[in-house]
Write an enzyme that holds these catalytic residues in place. Sequence first.
Site, PDB file in Angstrom:
ATOM      1  N   GLU A  47       1.107  -0.884   0.252  1.00 25.79           N
ATOM      2  CA  GLU A  47      -0.078  -0.120  -0.068  1.00 25.79           C
ATOM      3  C   GLU A  47       0.815   1.427  -0.145  1.00 25.79           C
ATOM      4  O   GLU A  47       0.971   2.269  -0.910  1.00 25.79           O
ATOM      5  CB  GLU A  47      -0.873   0.246   1.055  1.00 25.79           C
ATOM      6  CG  GLU A  47      -1.795  -1.231   1.928  1.00 25.79           C
ATOM      7  CD  GLU A  47      -0.867  -1.999   2.326  1.00 25.79           C
ATOM      8  OE1 GLU A  47      -0.170  -2.621   2.305  1.00 25.79           O
ATOM      9  OE2 GLU A  47      -1.550  -2.751   3.068  1.00 25.79           O
ATOM     10  N   THR A  50      18.502 -39.773   1.044  1.00 28.00           N
ATOM     11  CA  THR A  50      18.926 -38.988   0.086  1.00 28.00           C
ATOM     12  C   THR A  50      20.288 -38.637   0.065  1.00 28.00           C
ATOM     13  O   THR A  50      21.026 -38.410  -1.550  1.00 28.00           O
ATOM     14  CB  THR A  50      16.884 -38.450  -0.225  1.00 28.00           C
ATOM     15  OG1 THR A  50      16.234 -39.124  -0.149  1.00 28.00           O
ATOM     16  CG2 THR A  50      17.613 -37.441  -1.546  1.00 28.00           C
ATOM     17  N   ASP A 105      22.830 -39.150  -2.694  1.00 26.06           N
ATOM     18  CA  ASP A 105      23.415 -38.502  -4.064  1.00 26.06           C
ATOM     19  C   ASP A 105      24.416 -37.168  -3.487  1.00 26.06           C
ATOM     20  O   ASP A 105      24.769 -36.256  -3.986  1.00 26.06           O
ATOM     21  CB  ASP A 105      21.743 -37.767  -3.787  1.00 26.06           C
ATOM     22  CG  ASP A 105      20.612 -39.207  -4.951  1.00 26.06           C
ATOM     23  OD1 ASP A 105      21.179 -39.779  -4.743  1.00 26.06           O
ATOM     24  OD2 ASP A 105      19.537 -38.241  -4.828  1.00 26.06           O
ATOM     25  N   SER A 131       5.223 -40.286   4.681  1.00 22.90           N
ATOM     26  CA  SER A 131       5.271 -40.353   5.885  1.00 22.90           C
ATOM     27  C   SER A 131       3.882 -39.154   5.382  1.00 22.90           C
ATOM     28  O   SER A 131       2.795 -38.744   6.582  1.00 22.90           O
ATOM     29  CB  SER A 131       6.322 -39.834   6.511  1.00 22.90           C
ATOM     30  OG  SER A 131       6.324 -41.578   7.011  1.00 22.90           O
TER      31      SER A 131
HETATM   32  C1  AOF Z   1       3.899  -7.133   4.897  1.00 23.95           C
HETATM   33  N1  AOF Z   1       3.911  -6.729   3.558  1.00 23.95           N
HETATM   34  O1  AOF Z   1       2.746  -5.275   2.155  1.00 23.95           O
HETATM   35  C2  AOF Z   1       1.171  -5.895   4.261  1.00 23.95           C
HETATM   36  C3  AOF Z   1       1.734  -6.611   5.214  1.00 23.95           C
HETATM   37  O2  AOF Z   1       6.654  -6.656  10.088  1.00 23.95           O
HETATM   38  P1  AOF Z   1       5.671  -5.756   9.134  1.00 23.95           P
HETATM   39  O3  AOF Z   1       5.689  -3.675  10.015  1.00 23.95           O
HETATM   40  O4  AOF Z   1       5.992  -6.014   8.392  1.00 23.95           O
HETATM   41  O5  AOF Z   1       4.177  -6.315   9.310  1.00 23.95           O
HETATM   42  C4  AOF Z   1       4.133  -7.487   9.083  1.00 23.95           C
HETATM   43  C5  AOF Z   1       2.534  -7.551   8.694  1.00 23.95           C
HETATM   44  O6  AOF Z   1       1.595  -6.789   8.253  1.00 23.95           O
HETATM   45  C6  AOF Z   1       1.829  -8.862   8.115  1.00 23.95           C
HETATM   46  O7  AOF Z   1       2.555 -10.561   8.752  1.00 23.95           O
HETATM   47  C7  AOF Z   1       0.882  -9.007   7.745  1.00 23.95           C
HETATM   48  O8  AOF Z   1       0.243  -8.635   9.033  1.00 23.95           O
HETATM   49  C8  AOF Z   1       0.166  -7.062   7.673  1.00 23.95           C
HETATM   50  N2  AOF Z   1       0.827  -7.273   5.709  1.00 23.95           N
HETATM   51  N3  AOF Z   1       2.685  -7.059   5.478  1.00 23.95           N
HETATM   52  O9  AOF Z   1       4.807  -7.792   4.829  1.00 23.95           O
HETATM   53  C9  AOF Z   1       1.992  -5.939   3.232  1.00 23.95           C
HETATM   54  N4  AOF Z   1       0.518  -5.072   3.278  1.00 23.95           N
HETATM   55 ZN    ZN Z   2       0.591  -2.766   6.337  1.00 26.92          ZN
END
Ligand code: AOF
Ligand code: ZN
Length: 371
Positions: A59, A201, A205, A306
């Site tokens: 936003e 695995t 590998d 599993s």
């Molecule tokens: C995001 N990106 O564009 C929106 C989010 O620690 P912060 O401030 O980055 O907050 C993370 C939280 O913000 C996330 O868990 C979600 O609830 C809200 N929205 N988060 O990383 C975004 N709009």
């Molecule tokens: Zn936000």
Amino acid sequence: MNVTGFSANDVKFMKLAIRLCKQGAGYTEPNPLVGAVVVKDDRIVSTGFHRMYGGQHAEREALMDIDARGATLYVPLEPCSHYGKQPPCADFVIEKKIARVVVAAQDPCPLVNGKGIQRLRQHGIQVDTGCLEEMYRFVNRHYFKYAGIEKPYVTVRAGVSADGRLTDRHRNSRWMTDRQLRLMSHSFRGEFSAIMAGVSTILEDDPYLTIRQDWQGKFLYRVVLDSNNRMPDTLNIFRDQDVSPLIIFSSKNAADKKKKSSHHYFISPALDPECGGLDLEEVLVVLGKLGIASVLVEGGGALIDSFLRQRLFDEIILFTADKLVGGRDSVQLLSTGVVLSEAVELENRQIIPLDSGYVVRAVKARHPGGS
Ligand code: AOF
Ligand code: ZN
């Protein structure tokens, strides 16, 4: 207006916001994928998306440098209302004098969970929710699972013959050419926070389990389940731990309790002896606590079995080779089998053709039997 109350333009702009959010895939977890579109007089004036964990929210990126007075903001996730790594988007939307906000889904994060919508409405902004909600929940499915229960979304990746065998009768499982498999696997790995493999695995590998450079700056955890703690620390998996930390799980009953990486956990053995070495629920709880929102389980067969048998997976990616092998001794998916009424039902199927096979990708049905 259509039956859900959204106009064709609403749907069009929300679709764009959802398309934009996908550009952050692989980089934002455990936070969500979010896109934003700002529209004035039916014309797009600005867009944005969340690029990287901890970075600017969608936003703010879209609204930052514009005069948004009276505009409509399309944002699939409810704007946040709390201070985290970033300031609250709801306040910025209010400050920018947006007239209307169209949202796909409420944010399941307990810190937000409706409070962002409420704050906007208290300031006289029209907020319409539920526009393309199902589509957004699917695109952002890792987040919607993790934010609710703090356990990662589990995708199981398996290679099978066209008749559904994990191996041929000699237990050989190299279905694809190395090149084909490498190209496809790498492109999938980037979408996840972690990849997981069983110790057999790793011993067979000696893989690195890393991703190619086109996922620049991507941070990927590698997880190995080694219940008896028998992995020699000279293997390739122990390299590159600065960009791809290694998480090891062993049984608390293992004879050798030497920690081989800074994330080495000694946990309960499996309750069901049919299900291999470790309690997979506990593995997922520990990964969740580390902030890992999604994991790709790559094998081997016993580990895949599993996860399927215990229904601890959310999605499956089946690499299917154009080869038939048959045979009673070949290993099958869900080897012990279930009766039809207990079949694991899949939905949202997607098919990707390959040169000599195809990939089927589908999620575990939320309401098996269509109920
Ligand atoms: C995001 N990106 O564009 C929106 C989010 O620690 P912060 O401030 O980055 O907050 C993370 C939280 O913000 C996330 O868990 C979600 O609830 C809200 N929205 N988060 O990383 C975004 N709009
Ligand atoms: Zn936000």
